[in-house]
Design a protein around this motif. Structure first.
Motif, short mmCIF file in Angstrom:
data_model
loop_
_atom_site.label_atom_id
_atom_site.label_comp_id
_atom_site.label_asym_id
_atom_site.label_seq_id
_atom_site.Cartn_x
_atom_site.Cartn_y
_atom_site.Cartn_z
N TYR A 203 -30.03 68.13 21.92
CA TYR A 203 -29.98 68.34 20.38
C TYR A 203 -30.65 69.73 20.01
O TYR A 203 -30.51 70.04 18.87
CB TYR A 203 -30.82 67.04 20.09
N GLU A 204 -31.38 70.28 20.84
CA GLU A 204 -31.69 71.71 20.40
C GLU A 204 -30.70 72.70 20.25
O GLU A 204 -30.68 73.52 19.17
CB GLU A 204 -32.78 72.33 21.43
N ALA A 207 -28.82 71.68 17.22
CA ALA A 207 -29.47 71.99 15.88
C ALA A 207 -29.26 73.48 15.45
O ALA A 207 -29.05 73.85 14.50
CB ALA A 207 -30.82 71.83 16.07
N LYS A 208 -29.12 74.36 16.56
CA LYS A 208 -28.91 75.94 16.44
C LYS A 208 -27.76 76.27 15.76
O LYS A 208 -27.60 76.84 14.93
CB LYS A 208 -29.18 76.36 17.81
N GLU A 210 -25.68 73.96 14.22
CA GLU A 210 -25.73 73.39 12.59
C GLU A 210 -26.50 74.35 11.84
O GLU A 210 -25.95 74.75 10.84
CB GLU A 210 -26.29 72.06 12.53
N TYR A 211 -27.41 74.75 12.12
CA TYR A 211 -28.26 75.82 11.33
C TYR A 211 -27.49 77.08 10.88
O TYR A 211 -27.20 77.44 9.69
CB TYR A 211 -29.45 76.60 12.32
N LEU A 214 -25.26 76.02 7.97
CA LEU A 214 -25.88 75.73 6.89
C LEU A 214 -26.47 77.18 6.30
O LEU A 214 -26.64 77.19 5.06
CB LEU A 214 -27.39 74.99 7.33
N HIS A 238 -27.10 63.30 22.12
CA HIS A 238 -27.69 64.51 22.30
C HIS A 238 -29.16 64.70 23.05
O HIS A 238 -29.98 65.38 22.92
CB HIS A 238 -27.79 65.39 21.03
#
Lengths: 470, 470
Positions: A203-204, A207-208, A210-211, A214, A238
């Motif tokens: 998931y880390e 997240a990177k 998805e960032y 965004l 994840h």
């Protein structure tokens, strides 16, 4: 973040649609906000793609109506009052919004019911598209004062076919947007390959990625697959810790501000290098990918390119001793579906699986080229001949699914072609997929988005540089 | 990322619920996946909070049934088959899942219809909760073979009251989770205050905040408000460029892995320091915030704390020359609603507005203390006396809304109390809100989550350090 093309783009699109439909009323219901855990806590708003295509406005709760014979186009919606201004800020009027997409007639939303009922009363045909959100179906049912099950009778095959015929051939302004979305998607994958380290959780890294979407004023075009279990085709878990020896399969893409999608997959080692056996399988997939890409051009049926990709996969697996015999014959027997259970690609545009809600029979196939329904083939979303202006993915893969292997092995299924003993050596090799996005050009195909590391060497170089730069 | 409390937590919760309801059948419909732009492209799954509370399982498409008299608890769902394994990986059986929350009986989802129809046939009462997702309402309507409008008759006030009575008093295991969610939320705000620079777009900062939630295996607990127009209360537009002189109002929080919410707001200058007038207004809000927090304790009605906060806001505005006369009398006349149009706070838990779908009349008020329906007061979600174990937000603010000022000024509304001439100097001062999360303890209240910069000095120090460290 409302952004629009020039209003002439929408005027012209509706003009073509009206000509195709000829008579009756076209009803395009825009999406409303979608509740998460209570009514007013909603997911990020996503407008319906066909509404976006013809009416452009990226605002919840609108309805677009085209009265084809009378040549009247109207937007139905709710005007903001002072209370709305307090909560959501100053808003343009409906009239101002509609003018941005070349429409002069606006009406209060509550009048849409009377308009539609009057149309039914006068036996005017109403054309609408398939429903994929329950609330829209309920709204239409209430406007028509009709039981929920009966509203499906207004789903119009002529409208579906006309919309598909328009949306499947991308305009230049659209190609520019998909190019941007694919480039943001490529940046997401670069970020993942540069960031991932042994000991991190999946998931880390997700997240990177998805960032990046965004921070480019975009969002994910679909839920990210980021997994050390790439053999699970739609794996959205994840929670694993990634370790040396694992490969990470990342299938993720951005939707840009204009809501066009990118859709890329890369598979990279958690270590700086692939193991020898990972590299072998990777190169089988890459060879298949390159053969498929080289075959893209107008007039060729995508189902034939899928078959070509399958032949190349089996050729590669034959070199690894997993497959034996004639690979063309093996594909004829669907041997490849033990390793490649899904399709080679799909249309892309405002939806990552473009127009999927309109039906694969119309989007991916024709009246003459029908979707096959056997395992593997039934998951090929696109089979029909390609035309210039189509945008699609190419995404071959090899997936070693232990449960599927066991199921086939227990029956010695297609044992003439499959060396189950040798296959055991790859049982836990996971899954590898390589995916890029292409525009079909008059003479072939063009990669969309900035090129992204793809060969073993390119990926290992990126992993190595990342490790020793941080 | 399924995580669960010990199974005894769920067994005990259901035990209490059964005792409260006494007889009949309790139907808790878990959420399904929520389609974004076509059926299979869905938003991140969010389980229904009451389902999570009593049945724990964070998986789409389940139904929980409690037959109170027969003391039977069951989970209805669909078992994974080989095709599911290929697409979504190995899954535990329903039996294994149910056992994790102390339930031994499982049934195929398709049998839920027959079970409920049989209950109706035997005139057994069915208790369910209000619907906020159209697809769930459609599912229940189809199980009951009943027109969609009639299913609302099964919404049970006794069940609502019993659920509210349980969920509003947080257990120790829950407080630990909200603490974590609030701490992740605080990290989101630290990231924003450290990252924001003149010339950036709002969405870049919002992206940085969301990344912190995602990288902690969480997500946003509600759509982020990140805006230079803080006076717009629910402003989800993120397209402005931030410049020196602006303040950024950031209202954002994380939902942690266990789906508990944090909900924090900070307002900070784009420059390293506030302007003198920004600082003045900020300190008015801060004084109100601190008075409200000091008043939190069991037995005090939250509507009275809201009133106290309003008095403090008007006292501060009186010092700035915007208000004149007796501030207690001014609050009685609702003068404060020109500046503070919303409520001081709300319950928090599995939902950021906890249990909002069950109705504010039950969650925030009682049969004796009813919600007022005038402008301003009607937006106060919580009015009832506090009890130990409540978790809530305190979030006073001052919002200069030009359209609202113009509307009042045109009528010289409450002109005895409001110095409209002086107010013009603040017309474009935007909005300031300060929000933290608190647990009501037996003697007062405790801040949840790591403390986050809140005074002018703390915020300016953080902004200054960020600017000169990068």
């Amino acid at each position: 973040m409302q952004q629009l093309f020039e209003k002439e783009v929408y005027v012209e699109r509706r003009h073509i649609l009206k000509k195709a439909i000829g008579k009756g009323i076209i009803l395009l219901t825009g999406n409303a906000d979608s509740p998460m855990n209570y009514t007013d806590n909603y997911y990020p708003f996503r407008q319906d793609s066909s509404f976006l295509y013809y009416f452009g406005l990226d605002i919840p709760g609108l309805v677009g109506i085209i009265d084809v014979e009378k040549d009247v186009e109207a937007i139905y919606g709710k005007e903001a009052d002072l209370e709305d201004v307090i909560w959501t800020g100053p808003m343009p009027t409906l009239q101002e919004l509609a003018a941005q997409v070349g429409i002069s007639m606006v009406s209060p939303l509550k009048e849409v019911a009377a308009f539609l009922q009057s149309a039914i009363h006068h036996k005017t045909a109403i054309h609408t598209l398939p429903f994929y959100r329950a609330d829209n179906k309920l709204r239409v049912s209430s406007w028509l004062q009709m039981p929920i099950d009966l509203v499906e009778r207004y789903i119009s095959v002529p409208l579906i076919k006309a919309v598909v015929a328009q949306r499947e051939v991308k305009q230049a302004v659209e190609i520019a947007e998909i190019d941007k979305a694919a480039s943001i998607s490529a940046e997401m994958h670069v970020a993942a390959m540069q960031f991932a380290r042994p000991g991190m959780y999946e998931y880390e890294i997700a997240a990177k990625m998805e960032y990046v979407a965004l921070a480019a004023a975009g969002r994910l075009s679909y839920p990210t697959i980021l997994t050390i279990n790439g053999q699970t085709l739609h794996n959205h878990y994840h929670g694993h810790k990634i370790q040396k020896g694992h490969m990470v399969l990342a299938d993720a893409g951005a939707e840009n501000v204009m809501h066009y999608a990118g859709d890329l997959t890369r598979t990279f080692p958690v270590d700086t290098v692939f193991t020898a056996s990972q590299r072998d399988v990777y190169n089988v997939v890459l060879t298949s990918f390159e053969a498929a890409v080289a075959a893209l051009k107008p007039g060729v049926a995508f189902k034939d390119i899928h078959r070509l990709a399958c032949v190349k996969l089996l050729e590669g697996l034959k070199n690894l001793g997993i497959i034996r015999g004639d690979v063309e014959a093996a594909v004829e027997k669907s041997v490849h579906t033990l390793f490649f259970q899904c399709g080679l690609g799909h249309m892309m545009g405002l939806d990552v699986h473009d127009m999927e809600n309109l039906g694969e029979a119309y989007v991916g196939y024709t009246d003459a080229i029908l979707q096959r329904n056997e395992f593997g083939w039934k998951s090929l979303r696109l089979g029909k001949p390609l035309s210039a202006g189509f945008v699609l993915t190419v995404e071959p893969g090899i997936y070693f699914i232990p449960q599927l292997i066991d199921s086939w092995k227990a029956q010695n299924k297609l044992g003439d072609f499959i060396n189950y003993e040798q296959l055991e050596n790859y049982r836990f090799s996971g899954g590898i997929r390589i995916e890029d996005n292409f525009l079909i050009t008059p003479t072939g195909a063009r990669l969309l988005g900035q090129p992204l590391a793809k060969t073993v060497q390119e990926i290992e170089e990126m992993r190595y540089a990342a490790r020793y730069q941080a």
